[in-house]
Design an enzyme around this catalytic site. Structure first.
Site, PDB file in Angstrom:
ATOM      1  N   ARG A 192       0.846  -1.191   0.000  1.00  0.00           N
ATOM      2  CA  ARG A 192       0.000   0.000   0.000  1.00  0.00           C
ATOM      3  C   ARG A 192       0.884   1.246   0.000  1.00  0.00           C
ATOM      4  NH1 ARG A 192      -3.211  -2.578   4.419  1.00  0.00           N
ATOM      5  NH2 ARG A 192      -5.239  -3.238   3.592  1.00  0.00           N
ATOM      6  N   HIS A 265       4.972 -12.764   8.252  1.00  0.00           N
ATOM      7  CA  HIS A 265       5.576 -11.441   8.361  1.00  0.00           C
ATOM      8  C   HIS A 265       5.592 -10.960   9.811  1.00  0.00           C
ATOM      9  CE1 HIS A 265       5.569  -6.959   6.933  1.00  0.00           C
ATOM     10  NE2 HIS A 265       6.699  -7.307   7.525  1.00  0.00           N
ATOM     11  N   ASP A 288      -2.504   0.656   7.191  1.00  0.00           N
ATOM     12  CA  ASP A 288      -3.745   1.338   6.830  1.00  0.00           C
ATOM     13  C   ASP A 288      -4.412   1.978   8.041  1.00  0.00           C
ATOM     14  OD1 ASP A 288      -4.407  -0.999   8.095  1.00  0.00           O
ATOM     15  OD2 ASP A 288      -6.065  -1.518   6.747  1.00  0.00           O
ATOM     16  N   ASP A 366      -4.734 -13.373  14.408  1.00  0.00           N
ATOM     17  CA  ASP A 366      -5.546 -12.603  15.351  1.00  0.00           C
ATOM     18  C   ASP A 366      -6.630 -13.466  15.996  1.00  0.00           C
ATOM     19  OD1 ASP A 366      -6.648 -12.791  12.826  1.00  0.00           O
ATOM     20  OD2 ASP A 366      -7.464 -10.775  12.786  1.00  0.00           O
ATOM     21  N   SER A 397      -8.761  -9.304   3.720  1.00  0.00           N
ATOM     22  CA  SER A 397     -10.115  -9.608   4.203  1.00  0.00           C
ATOM     23  C   SER A 397     -11.190  -9.149   3.236  1.00  0.00           C
ATOM     24  CB  SER A 397     -10.339  -8.932   5.561  1.00  0.00           C
ATOM     25  OG  SER A 397     -10.246  -7.526   5.452  1.00  0.00           O
TER      26      SER A 397
END
Length: 523
Positions: A192, A265, A288, A366, A397
């Site tokens: 990004r 990562h 983000d 998560d 997602s």
């Protein structure tokens, strides 16, 4: 030493089994004990063979003999129970001694490392993982007492004085993390180019580059994103995840390849922070996320709370139910405990990473964090008003929840001086009793009462009670809060209670009083 203790345990277990075997043989072959003159023998083939009872004429009573034997067995079993308890207690002592010995050995190594190697420059990393120009930018926490050794090991050897002071006094006289404590910000980046928006805000609000070094860890090898990150020069440290290969997954998981790469990562990046840069804590921000003006203040104030309370395992800047209509904009200073792992701008300590790293999952990290096996009934801190917002609709997602929830999260705009406040109310020993009393003293109302509102007076809190997974989901949808559960835990929930504003009134969606634990089948 460990082998010797293990052998002793095996020897004790063997002796226990042998003793019981001998005991049974002894009791089986033992002649019954009778009164003098009754001839209580029981030799096989004799006149009074075992099991042949005697009647009134001096014969042994079979029922009485069985009862006597049972009593003797019971006495012997009690003795064995005491022996077992002694063996178990010794095993626990040996385990503790083993752990202490291990820590002492590691401490000696670490102290030697701090004294001998700290003046030297860090050894150069692999040239495909870290930029050469940034080698000396990130320093370990500045003084030897605040390096790797200080945070987990020296504190334990010195009696964990800071934890004990906070725990005993129930207050934080010095609620601010020491100025010497470095709190690095780890930005997880990929492809990004809008990472610029995140980095701009971090640099704008950062009080000190020395106290809050920004480490940008990039995966994916995206050249344009790399150029954007590099354009910040020495304001950030740019490190690159070296393994860009695809991960072999089951055929049905090919569409989840991105989740596998993210987990890989995170694992690599956190290892760099804790085991290469020797930091004691870190705040993780994804590329983000945009942060609030008091983002750094928030985490510096919560660092000593996280250190002091073993029932806490993270501090998060995120409120899952933080939409503007669901929060009180006049209460930006409110903080809560939550059993739900929020992520999206969160702090963890090195000790937690030491625990999680060996079993780190290959994907969906998560949700893995939210499983009982990892959470271990620990909680996080979360704010009334989020200190981060996400602007990344595009990602692995595929915009899940973004259009419905995430885009409406309110970002705090007022600076709250958290480091000037006493946050000891967040410690479990201070929090739970007051929380339970306030939640269950709130008037019990129906959804219709809240929706109509005419019969309710005052700002609340008002309590809506759910008793099943389905009733929770129905009430949550009607009240506008997120209705999904992970391992049985609702988003923002603490002890099953979810708090928020509904049409200007404080509402708690709560299980029946006497709640004890989450039901993982509710997921």
């Amino acid at each position: 030493m460990v082998r010797k203790k293990g052998s002793l345990i095996l020897c004790g277990a063997f002796l226990f089994v042998a003793w019981n075997a001998l005991l049974l043989l002894y009791l089986w072959g033992r002649p019954p004990i009778g009164r003098l003159g009754e001839g209580g023998g029981a030799e096989p083939g004799g006149q009074e063979e075992w099991g042949v009872g005697k009647g009134k004429g001096g014969r042994v009573n079979l029922a009485g003999e069985v009862i006597r034997l049972a009593e003797e067995v019971e006495v012997q079993l009690e003795t064995q129970k005491k022996l077992l308890k002694q063996i178990e207690s010794h095993r626990a002592v040996w385990a503790r001694q083993k752990e202490v010995g291990k820590r002492e050995t590691e401490d000696k190594k670490d102290v030697k490392q701090v004294v001998v190697h700290q003046p030297q420059k860090p050894s150069p990393p692999p040239k495909d993982s870290v930029d050469d120009r940034d080698q000396n930018q990130i320093k370990p926490t500045q003084k030897p007492v605040h390096t790797v050794t200080s945070d987990s090991k020296l504190e334990q050897l010195q009696g964990t004085e800071k934890k004990e002071e906070i725990g005993v006094n129930n207050e934080l006289a010095t609620s601010v993390a020491s100025p010497d404590v470095i709190i690095p910000i780890l930005v997880i980046a990929c492809d990004r180019v809008t990472v610029k928006r995140s980095l701009d805000r971090l640099i704008q609000y950062r009080p000190s580059p020395e106290q809050y070094p920004i480490i940008v860890s990039q995966d994916c090898g995206h050249a344009e994103t790399a150029r954007v990150i590099s354009s910040y020069g020495d304001q950030v440290r740019h490190i690159r995840q070296p393994d860009l290969s695809d991960i072999r997954v089951r055929p049905e998981h090919r569409k989840f390849q991105g989740y596998y790469k993210i987990a890989r990562h995170y694992h690599w990046a956190l290892n760099q922070v804790f085991y290469k840069f020797f930091q004691s804590t870190v705040v993780i921000v994804e590329d983000d996320l945009e942060v609030a003006p008091d983002f750094f203040e928030y985490f510096r104030a919560l660092y000593p709370i996280l250190r002091a309370d073993p029932t806490l395992w993270c501090a998060s800047a995120w409120n899952d139910n933080g939409r503007e209509a669901l929060v009180d904009p006049s209460k930006a200073e409110l903080l809560y405990r939550t059993d739900f792992f929020p992520g999206l701008g969160w702090m963890l300590l090195k000790e937690l990473w030491d625990e999680l790293e060996p079993k780190w999952p290959s994907a969906f990290w998560d949700d893995w964090m939210r499983q009982p096996e990892q959470r271990k009934e620990r909680s996080c801190i979360r704010p009334e008003i989020s200190r981060t917002i996400t602007f990344g609709r595009k990602g692995v997602s595929l915009g899940q929840f973004f259009d419905q929830y995430l885009r409406y999260i309110k970002l705090n705009t007022d600076f709250v001086p958290f480091t000037k406040q006493d946050l000891s109310y967040l410690l479990k020993e201070n929090y739970d009793e007051k929380f339970i009393k306030e939640m269950y003293s709130a008037p019990l109302v129906k959804i219709e009462d809240l929706q109509q509102g005419g019969s309710l007076k005052g700002p609340g809190p008002y309590r809506v009670q759910y008793s099943s997974r389905d009733s929770f989901k129905v009430f949550a949808r009607n009240l506008g809060v997120m209705d999904d559960l992970k391992s049985g835990v609702p988003r923002t929930g603490y002890r099953g209670v979810v708090g928020f504003l509904f049409r200007g009134r404080r509402v708690v969606l709560a299980p029946p009083e006497g709640w004890t634990q989450y039901d993982v089948s509710w997921s």
